[in-house]
Write a protein that holds these residues in place. Structure first.
Motif, PDB file in Angstrom:
ATOM      1  N   SER A 147       0.824  -1.207   0.000  1.00  0.00           N
ATOM      2  CA  SER A 147       0.000   0.000   0.000  1.00  0.00           C
ATOM      3  C   SER A 147       0.866   1.269   0.000  1.00  0.00           C
ATOM      4  CB  SER A 147      -0.906  -0.002   1.224  1.00  0.00           C
ATOM      5  OG  SER A 147      -1.616   1.220   1.332  1.00  0.00           O
ATOM      6  N   GLN A 148       0.350   2.307  -0.627  1.00  0.00           N
ATOM      7  CA  GLN A 148       0.999   3.617  -0.623  1.00  0.00           C
ATOM      8  C   GLN A 148       0.440   4.517   0.475  1.00  0.00           C
ATOM      9  OE1 GLN A 148       3.498   4.335  -3.466  1.00  0.00           O
ATOM     10  NE2 GLN A 148       3.308   2.172  -2.921  1.00  0.00           N
ATOM     11  N   ASP A 149      -0.525   4.004   1.234  1.00  0.00           N
ATOM     12  CA  ASP A 149      -1.162   4.754   2.308  1.00  0.00           C
ATOM     13  C   ASP A 149      -0.358   4.579   3.601  1.00  0.00           C
ATOM     14  OD1 ASP A 149      -2.778   5.908   4.228  1.00  0.00           O
ATOM     15  OD2 ASP A 149      -4.575   4.742   3.716  1.00  0.00           O
ATOM     16  N   LEU A 150       0.270   5.634   4.085  1.00  0.00           N
ATOM     17  CA  LEU A 150       1.102   5.533   5.276  1.00  0.00           C
ATOM     18  C   LEU A 150       0.320   5.114   6.509  1.00  0.00           C
ATOM     19  CD1 LEU A 150       3.515   8.611   4.951  1.00  0.00           C
ATOM     20  CD2 LEU A 150       3.902   6.238   4.309  1.00  0.00           C
ATOM     21  N   ASN A 151      -0.992   5.314   6.495  1.00  0.00           N
ATOM     22  CA  ASN A 151      -1.809   4.898   7.630  1.00  0.00           C
ATOM     23  C   ASN A 151      -1.873   3.380   7.782  1.00  0.00           C
ATOM     24  OD1 ASN A 151      -2.567   7.551   8.416  1.00  0.00           O
ATOM     25  ND2 ASN A 151      -4.055   7.613   6.739  1.00  0.00           N
ATOM     26  N   GLU A 152      -1.464   2.664   6.754  1.00  0.00           N
ATOM     27  CA  GLU A 152      -1.484   1.204   6.806  1.00  0.00           C
ATOM     28  C   GLU A 152      -0.125   0.621   7.183  1.00  0.00           C
ATOM     29  OE1 GLU A 152      -4.775  -0.770   4.471  1.00  0.00           O
ATOM     30  OE2 GLU A 152      -3.695   0.318   2.897  1.00  0.00           O
ATOM     31  N   TRP A 153       0.757   1.483   7.706  1.00  0.00           N
ATOM     32  CA  TRP A 153       2.088   1.051   8.123  1.00  0.00           C
ATOM     33  C   TRP A 153       2.309   1.473   9.579  1.00  0.00           C
ATOM     34  CZ3 TRP A 153       4.890  -1.820   4.655  1.00  0.00           C
ATOM     35  CH2 TRP A 153       4.490  -1.764   3.319  1.00  0.00           C
ATOM     36  N   PRO A 154       2.116   0.578  10.540  1.00  0.00           N
ATOM     37  CA  PRO A 154       2.379   0.931  11.941  1.00  0.00           C
ATOM     38  C   PRO A 154       3.841   1.333  12.135  1.00  0.00           C
ATOM     39  CG  PRO A 154       1.194  -1.157  11.770  1.00  0.00           C
ATOM     40  CD  PRO A 154       1.611  -0.797  10.386  1.00  0.00           C
ATOM     41  N   VAL A 155       4.088   2.130  13.154  1.00  0.00           N
ATOM     42  CA  VAL A 155       5.443   2.588  13.465  1.00  0.00           C
ATOM     43  C   VAL A 155       5.953   1.854  14.699  1.00  0.00           C
ATOM     44  CG1 VAL A 155       6.858   4.568  14.133  1.00  0.00           C
ATOM     45  CG2 VAL A 155       5.040   4.840  12.421  1.00  0.00           C
ATOM     46  N   LEU A 156       7.153   1.319  14.608  1.00  0.00           N
ATOM     47  CA  LEU A 156       7.790   0.592  15.701  1.00  0.00           C
ATOM     48  C   LEU A 156       8.938   1.410  16.280  1.00  0.00           C
ATOM     49  CD1 LEU A 156       8.129  -2.911  13.981  1.00  0.00           C
ATOM     50  CD2 LEU A 156       6.224  -2.090  15.373  1.00  0.00           C
ATOM     51  N   LYS A 157       9.359   1.045  17.473  1.00  0.00           N
ATOM     52  CA  LYS A 157      10.539   1.670  18.062  1.00  0.00           C
ATOM     53  C   LYS A 157      11.786   1.234  17.284  1.00  0.00           C
ATOM     54  CE  LYS A 157       8.727   1.834  22.803  1.00  0.00           C
ATOM     55  NZ  LYS A 157       8.940   1.361  24.203  1.00  0.00           N
ATOM     56  N   PRO A 158      12.868   2.005  17.348  1.00  0.00           N
ATOM     57  CA  PRO A 158      14.111   1.567  16.703  1.00  0.00           C
ATOM     58  C   PRO A 158      14.585   0.238  17.275  1.00  0.00           C
ATOM     59  CG  PRO A 158      14.251   3.877  17.341  1.00  0.00           C
ATOM     60  CD  PRO A 158      13.011   3.340  17.971  1.00  0.00           C
ATOM     61  N   LEU A 159      15.320  -0.521  16.484  1.00  0.00           N
ATOM     62  CA  LEU A 159      15.903  -1.759  16.990  1.00  0.00           C
ATOM     63  C   LEU A 159      16.879  -1.444  18.114  1.00  0.00           C
ATOM     64  CD1 LEU A 159      16.616  -3.537  13.599  1.00  0.00           C
ATOM     65  CD2 LEU A 159      14.916  -4.231  15.298  1.00  0.00           C
ATOM     66  N   PRO A 160      16.829  -2.180  19.232  1.00  0.00           N
ATOM     67  CA  PRO A 160      17.706  -1.851  20.367  1.00  0.00           C
ATOM     68  C   PRO A 160      19.188  -1.955  20.031  1.00  0.00           C
ATOM     69  CG  PRO A 160      16.589  -3.955  20.705  1.00  0.00           C
ATOM     70  CD  PRO A 160      15.932  -3.304  19.538  1.00  0.00           C
ATOM     71  N   SER A 161      19.569  -2.814  19.095  1.00  0.00           N
ATOM     72  CA  SER A 161      20.978  -2.953  18.749  1.00  0.00           C
ATOM     73  C   SER A 161      21.460  -1.860  17.797  1.00  0.00           C
ATOM     74  CB  SER A 161      21.242  -4.324  18.119  1.00  0.00           C
ATOM     75  OG  SER A 161      20.471  -4.495  16.946  1.00  0.00           O
ATOM     76  N   TYR A 162      20.546  -0.979  17.368  1.00  0.00           N
ATOM     77  CA  TYR A 162      20.900   0.136  16.485  1.00  0.00           C
ATOM     78  C   TYR A 162      20.753   1.496  17.178  1.00  0.00           C
ATOM     79  CZ  TYR A 162      21.330  -2.860  12.402  1.00  0.00           C
ATOM     80  OH  TYR A 162      21.755  -3.811  11.508  1.00  0.00           O
ATOM     81  N   GLY A 163      19.852   1.586  18.142  1.00  0.00           N
ATOM     82  CA  GLY A 163      19.699   2.829  18.890  1.00  0.00           C
ATOM     83  C   GLY A 163      18.901   3.901  18.203  1.00  0.00           C
ATOM     84  N   ARG A 164      18.713   3.790  16.925  1.00  0.00           N
ATOM     85  CA  ARG A 164      17.952   4.759  16.134  1.00  0.00           C
ATOM     86  C   ARG A 164      17.576   4.103  14.811  1.00  0.00           C
ATOM     87  NH1 ARG A 164      20.639   9.403  13.035  1.00  0.00           N
ATOM     88  NH2 ARG A 164      19.171   8.566  11.507  1.00  0.00           N
ATOM     89  N   GLY A 165      16.705   4.766  14.064  1.00  0.00           N
ATOM     90  CA  GLY A 165      16.400   4.285  12.734  1.00  0.00           C
ATOM     91  C   GLY A 165      17.534   4.597  11.772  1.00  0.00           C
ATOM     92  N   ARG A 166      17.581   3.889  10.675  1.00  0.00           N
ATOM     93  CA  ARG A 166      18.646   4.116   9.704  1.00  0.00           C
ATOM     94  C   ARG A 166      18.372   5.347   8.841  1.00  0.00           C
ATOM     95  NH1 ARG A 166      22.318   0.554   8.222  1.00  0.00           N
ATOM     96  NH2 ARG A 166      22.023   1.166   6.046  1.00  0.00           N
ATOM     97  N   ASP A 167      17.106   5.581   8.484  1.00  0.00           N
ATOM     98  CA  ASP A 167      16.763   6.731   7.646  1.00  0.00           C
ATOM     99  C   ASP A 167      16.494   7.982   8.462  1.00  0.00           C
ATOM    100  OD1 ASP A 167      16.917   5.085   5.433  1.00  0.00           O
ATOM    101  OD2 ASP A 167      14.760   4.703   5.364  1.00  0.00           O
ATOM    102  N   ALA A 168      16.047   7.804   9.678  1.00  0.00           N
ATOM    103  CA  ALA A 168      15.692   8.922  10.556  1.00  0.00           C
ATOM    104  C   ALA A 168      15.898   8.471  11.992  1.00  0.00           C
ATOM    105  CB  ALA A 168      14.237   9.346  10.327  1.00  0.00           C
ATOM    106  N   ALA A 169      16.147   9.443  12.869  1.00  0.00           N
ATOM    107  CA  ALA A 169      16.485   9.095  14.255  1.00  0.00           C
ATOM    108  C   ALA A 169      15.322   8.448  14.994  1.00  0.00           C
ATOM    109  CB  ALA A 169      16.958  10.337  14.998  1.00  0.00           C
ATOM    110  N   ALA A 170      14.102   8.735  14.568  1.00  0.00           N
ATOM    111  CA  ALA A 170      12.922   8.202  15.258  1.00  0.00           C
ATOM    112  C   ALA A 170      12.741   6.722  14.925  1.00  0.00           C
ATOM    113  CB  ALA A 170      11.699   9.018  14.875  1.00  0.00           C
ATOM    114  N   GLY A 171      11.539   6.223  15.019  1.00  0.00           N
ATOM    115  CA  GLY A 171      11.259   4.802  14.838  1.00  0.00           C
ATOM    116  C   GLY A 171      11.307   4.375  13.400  1.00  0.00           C
ATOM    117  N   ARG A 172      10.645   3.249  13.134  1.00  0.00           N
ATOM    118  CA  ARG A 172      10.673   2.682  11.792  1.00  0.00           C
ATOM    119  C   ARG A 172       9.307   2.101  11.459  1.00  0.00           C
ATOM    120  NH1 ARG A 172      12.453  -2.893  11.725  1.00  0.00           N
ATOM    121  NH2 ARG A 172      11.990  -3.857  13.741  1.00  0.00           N
ATOM    122  N   TYR A 173       8.959   2.159  10.188  1.00  0.00           N
ATOM    123  CA  TYR A 173       7.704   1.556   9.757  1.00  0.00           C
ATOM    124  C   TYR A 173       7.814   0.030   9.821  1.00  0.00           C
ATOM    125  CZ  TYR A 173       6.285   6.123   7.927  1.00  0.00           C
ATOM    126  OH  TYR A 173       5.945   7.441   7.795  1.00  0.00           O
TER     127      TYR A 173
END
Length: 506
Positions: A147-173
């Motif tokens: 889907s291209q609808d961002l509302n259909e992609w829940p957001v998760l916390k960053p992986l603990p072994s990474y400390g942040r998202g790879r594309d952005a400091a916040a979480g990840r889809y």
């Protein structure tokens, strides 16, 4: 429609077959022509019935047919997505239908498990999560459209072994097909397709418009016993297959295709995983075909979960801007005991690449690669001790990685620009590098010095062109050096079953 199991019987691993060397004269062809030829051959190789585990048969005029496939587990119950309101028109969202189906069928997890069949059609969907003792099976004409609808992609916390998202400091889809804390999951099909429709994500990435890290196509976390096989993955928003903090992972017969300039479309990325087997896969991507990882700087060191006991075999890779097999750069939990063999790299930036830096800590050690064929490469081998990507400025400058016991043997390459560039870390020498029986034919416009070596030590035997002084030739009597381990790993002892189901139409 309703499916019922026709029979279940033990069988051997039908996915193993003798590696077919593709020896073809290509010296008069352009790079573009080479890529097209190999892409064509690769698609034939991994779509051919003799290599596809999934089979479907339907007699003319009959309202039912059976299909079979090899899997680590067969299921006692099955159902079709259409029974949960699925509509395969390419327009209607099926996110709820998928999740409703999984939630309802989870009641069979302790009663022989369950299979969800996705029939022919175009099934638009956002992210959905699987359950334990579950098989997701895609018909050969089934296409999952992300889907291209961002509302259909829940957001998760960053992986603990990474400390942040790879594309952005916040979480990840959350990834398209996702699962956490699962046991015994199979995602397979009769070469059905998962299309990530990644172009819009790539545009957001290049435009700096992402608040969260892009989703992957298939990801399992904290799970055990995962099989991903006989599928075609297209145009992922980012990485394609990402098992993380998991064990006993099988990835087989996967075709992965993405534009060679698409950002970070890695093929298969085992990350802090144990017992992983990747085989018979064909990958064209905009990043590393296989990237082995285990966490990033101080976060990976603290999490402390290595990737170990990895088998990679019969892999074909096309990636002009990245590596066939990359170790790192996020390797702060450690990487050890990796065996790769029968690898074909075409128009790929490097054959085997180790990426690390000050602050990573941990190790990359006990790496064995043999029988690799390379055509049109920038580097055959590369080791970077100064890969400067960091999650933040808090990394420990005293956390130095250990790079040791790296073995390459029985390899050939043609049209190679640079044989190797090995850059260790001052005061932290990369040690135990062993290269034997390797012949590289250099490109017409190759560099004057084919080898560059700093802060490394090791040996060679029967290597051409002649290596750098840090890797002295020990003579023909050492041609048998860099031995590949004789003993098998536990992941090679997995027993497959032949699963057979009868489909009937209502």
């Amino acid at each position: 429609m309703r499916m019922e199991p026709a029979r279940t019987e033990d069988g051997s691993d039908t996915s193993s077959y003798k590696f077919m060397g593709m020896k073809k004269e290509m010296t008069m062809m352009s790079d573009k022509e080479i890529v097209l030829v190999i892409a064509f051959l690769g698609l034939i190789l991994f779509k051919a019935p003799m290599f596809a585990e999934g089979r479907a048969f339907r007699e003319p005029g009959q309202a039912e047919y059976t299909f079979t496939y090899s899997a680590t587990s067969c299921r006692a119950h099955s159902a079709s997505l259409t029974e949960y309101g699925g509509v395969g028109d390419g327009v209607t969202s099926n996110t709820k239908a998928f999740q409703d189906a999984v939630n309802d069928l989870s009641k069979y997890a302790d009663d022989g498990g369950v299979q969800l069949f996705v029939p022919a059609g175009k099934w638009l969907t956002g992210s959905f999560s699987l359950t334990s003792h579950f098989t997701l099976f895609l018909d050969q004409d089934a296409v999952l459209l992300a889907s291209q609808d961002l509302n259909e992609w829940p957001v998760l916390k960053p992986l603990p072994s990474y400390g942040r998202g790879r594309d952005a400091a916040a979480g990840r889809y959350q990834s398209l097909i996702f699962g956490s804390n699962l046991t015994d999951v199979v995602v397979t099909g009769n070469n059905g397709t998962i299309d990530g429709q990644g172009a819009s994500w790539w545009q957001k990435f290049h435009g700096g418009k992402l608040k969260y890290t892009r989703p992957y196509l298939v990801e399992f976390m904290y799970s055990d016993g995962i099989q991903i096989s006989n599928l075609t993955l297209l145009n992922s928003p980012s990485w394609n297959v990402h098992p993380v903090y998991s064990s006993n992972i099988l990835v087989q017969g996967i075709t992965i295709l993405a534009p060679v300039k698409s950002p970070n479309t890695d093929g298969i990325n085992p990350d802090s995983c144990k017992n992983v087997r990747i085989e018979d896969c064909y990958i064209v991507s905009g990043d590393d075909c296989v990237a082995v990882k285990s966490g990033w700087d101080e976060y990976g060191i603290q999490f402390g979960m290595p990737t170990e006991q990895v088998v990679i075999r019969r892999l074909t890779c096309v990636s002009p801007y990245s590596a066939t097999i990359a170790l790192g750069s996020e390797m702060s939990g450690g990487i050890r005991d990796l065996r790769a063999e029968d690898i074909l790299a075409i128009n790929t930036e490097s054959g085997v690449r180790i990426k690390t830096a000050v602050g990573r800590g941990a190790y990359v050690k006990d790496i064995y690669v043999r029988r690799m064929t390379m055509h049109t490469m920038k580097w055959a081998f590369k080791m970077d001790g100064d890969y400067k990507s960091h999650p933040d400025t808090h990394y420990d400058p005293n956390a130095l990685p250990e790079i040791a016991n790296i073995n390459f043997r029985d390899m050939v390459g043609e049209n190679v620009s640079i044989a190797a560039r090995f850059d260790g870390i001052p005061g932290d020498t990369f040690s135990g590098i062993c290269i034997a029986n390797v012949t590289l034919s250099m490109a017409a416009k190759s560099k004057k010095y084919p080898w560059t070596c700093t802060d490394i030590e090791g040996m060679t035997s029967g290597v051409r062109p002649a290596p750098c002084d840090a890797l002295p030739d020990q003579g023909p009597e050492k041609i048998g050096s860099c031995n590949f381990p004789a003993e098998s790993l536990p992941i090679d002892e997995v027993v497959f079953q032949q699963c057979s189901y009868r489909m009937s139409y209502s």
